[in-house]
Design an enzyme around this catalytic site. Sequence first.
Site, PDB file in Angstrom:
ATOM      1  N   THR A 102      16.097 -68.613 -19.326  1.00 50.08           N
ATOM      2  CA  THR A 102      15.345 -69.426 -20.486  1.00 50.08           C
ATOM      3  C   THR A 102      15.355 -68.629 -21.808  1.00 50.08           C
ATOM      4  OG1 THR A 102      14.032 -70.809 -18.756  1.00 50.08           O
ATOM      5  CG2 THR A 102      13.040 -70.381 -21.094  1.00 50.08           C
ATOM      6  N   THR A 136       7.937 -60.910 -29.177  1.00 50.33           N
ATOM      7  CA  THR A 136       6.465 -60.080 -29.009  1.00 50.33           C
ATOM      8  C   THR A 136       6.968 -58.560 -29.314  1.00 50.33           C
ATOM      9  OG1 THR A 136       5.731 -59.064 -26.934  1.00 50.33           O
ATOM     10  CG2 THR A 136       7.843 -59.924 -26.600  1.00 50.33           C
ATOM     11  N   ASP A 137       5.909 -58.011 -29.282  1.00 47.86           N
ATOM     12  CA  ASP A 137       5.723 -56.487 -29.716  1.00 47.86           C
ATOM     13  C   ASP A 137       6.118 -55.602 -28.504  1.00 47.86           C
ATOM     14  OD1 ASP A 137       3.431 -56.915 -28.216  1.00 47.86           O
ATOM     15  OD2 ASP A 137       2.120 -55.774 -29.299  1.00 47.86           O
ATOM     16  N   GLU A 138       6.217 -56.317 -27.134  1.00 44.33           N
ATOM     17  CA  GLU A 138       6.546 -55.672 -26.109  1.00 44.33           C
ATOM     18  C   GLU A 138       8.016 -55.228 -26.022  1.00 44.33           C
ATOM     19  OE1 GLU A 138       4.966 -57.566 -22.484  1.00 44.33           O
ATOM     20  OE2 GLU A 138       3.408 -58.539 -23.576  1.00 44.33           O
ATOM     21  N   TYR A 162      10.393 -59.225 -18.661  1.00 41.57           N
ATOM     22  CA  TYR A 162      10.083 -60.167 -19.473  1.00 41.57           C
ATOM     23  C   TYR A 162      10.570 -59.515 -20.873  1.00 41.57           C
ATOM     24  CZ  TYR A 162       6.910 -62.013 -23.139  1.00 41.57           C
ATOM     25  OH  TYR A 162       6.426 -62.747 -24.311  1.00 41.57           O
ATOM     26  N   LYS A 166      13.241 -60.872 -23.717  1.00 38.88           N
ATOM     27  CA  LYS A 166      12.736 -61.272 -25.325  1.00 38.88           C
ATOM     28  C   LYS A 166      13.700 -60.131 -26.179  1.00 38.88           C
ATOM     29  CE  LYS A 166      10.090 -63.661 -26.630  1.00 38.88           C
ATOM     30  NZ  LYS A 166      10.128 -65.195 -26.916  1.00 38.88           N
ATOM     31  N   ARG A 226      -4.288 -52.898 -25.475  1.00 40.00           N
ATOM     32  CA  ARG A 226      -3.391 -54.173 -26.029  1.00 40.00           C
ATOM     33  C   ARG A 226      -4.088 -54.637 -27.398  1.00 40.00           C
ATOM     34  NH1 ARG A 226      -0.530 -52.626 -22.721  1.00 40.00           N
ATOM     35  NH2 ARG A 226       0.495 -53.893 -20.953  1.00 40.00           N
TER      36      ARG A 226
END
Length: 360
Positions: A102, A136-138, A162, A166, A226
């Site tokens: 995805t 995302t910041d991840e 994940y 991204k 976080r």
Amino acid sequence: MRTYLVTGGAGFIGSNYIHYMFRKYGDAIRIINVDALTYAGNLENLKDIEERDNYTFVKADIRDREAIEKIFAENDIDRVVHFAAESHVDRSIVNPEIFVETNVLGTLVMLNAAKKAWELPDGTFKADKKFLHVSTDEVYGSLEEGDTYFYETTPIDPHSPYSASKASSDMLVKAYWDTYRFPMNITNCSNNYGPFQFPEKLIPLIINNALQGKKLPVYGDGKNVRDWLYVDDHAKAIDMVQENGRLGERYNIGGHNEKQNIEIINIILETLQEMLPDEDPRKKLVSKDLITYVTDRKGHDRRYAIAPDKIKEEIGWYPETMFKDGIRLTIQWFFEHEDWMKNVTSGDYQKYYEEMYKNK
Ligand code: NAD
Ligand code: TYD
């Protein structure tokens, strides 16, 4: 009239963004929401706008090239805002494949469909077409306490399946700028909270469990940090970047609101106690005794913290909602939408949209 193609608009941030855009622009824009309605997609999130003449829902998978190209062929799309993704780290640890399919391949389909629709014979693009990729910041990996912040120049260093997926999609979007000058922006945002968030994520999970007197699972020592942002502030940032950002650029979005998970849980418990009336039976259930330390998440990133300096300097966006206010708004929303929570936790909402589409 400008036409937006929003992917993943039935999810948490996408549905808040669609509400934000209709509040801001009213009838001056048109939104087409394309969503595959996975477990995280819920048309109840959009019930109050589904009858609008300037809103259309299309059930389609972003991996389905034909379906996505058809939307572009039948509509003159001016803006793409690409939210659709698998979004939960814990799920990615158990089942990484769907994250690659995805988040990476789905994004590639979106890029190619937009490029095909917008590219002119000379290789330039039609005027005023823009693609915003929501990330995302991840993707920047993990910080330690006392380290600096994530900047747009921080090396990409994802750790979970994940965040790796991204990061890969971000790189594809960037490559389309570098190679074709495809008109894009990327936003890398910190953790969001607010209405319509699926209760597998920390804040809605804690609210929901606490109100039922269920255990509150804290991963590891509870000191992971976080940087929490109220979802409306994110929606506003996305719109501002798309309208006023420099094409080809990445913008970090963050709440200037770093908190340890255990602090978040304590704030939620205290706020619930303050907000619940004495006669409400749930008041007796809400207790710090529910806090339960559990085995840590594998590869658990220690700290995320965004420096939203670039977006403030170039575009004038800054986080407006203080955490103490945002968490009250969120809890109030959950109080007023008990049925929403019951439906998503019982799976009834899946039946809701199956029924709805049978009748259309
Ligand atoms: P979510 O899981 O609540 O919603 C995702 C939506 O995408 C759902 O409606 C789902 O049905 C849809 N979807 C999933 N796979 C699809 C597919 N193959 N085709 C079409 N639709 C599909 O996610 P969210 O929390 O709203 O996150 C939205 C985006 O923002 C994601 O790209 C995520 O990486 C990013 N993001 C999230 C956060 C956060 O704190 N939640 C922070 C920063 C960035
Ligand atoms: P989450 O909401 O899953 O967001 P992300 O992992 O994308 O940051 O988790 C936020 C933090 O809360 C993260 O450090 C993991 C932790 N956490 C718990 O301690 N218990 C839980 O039940 C969940 C879902 C998360």
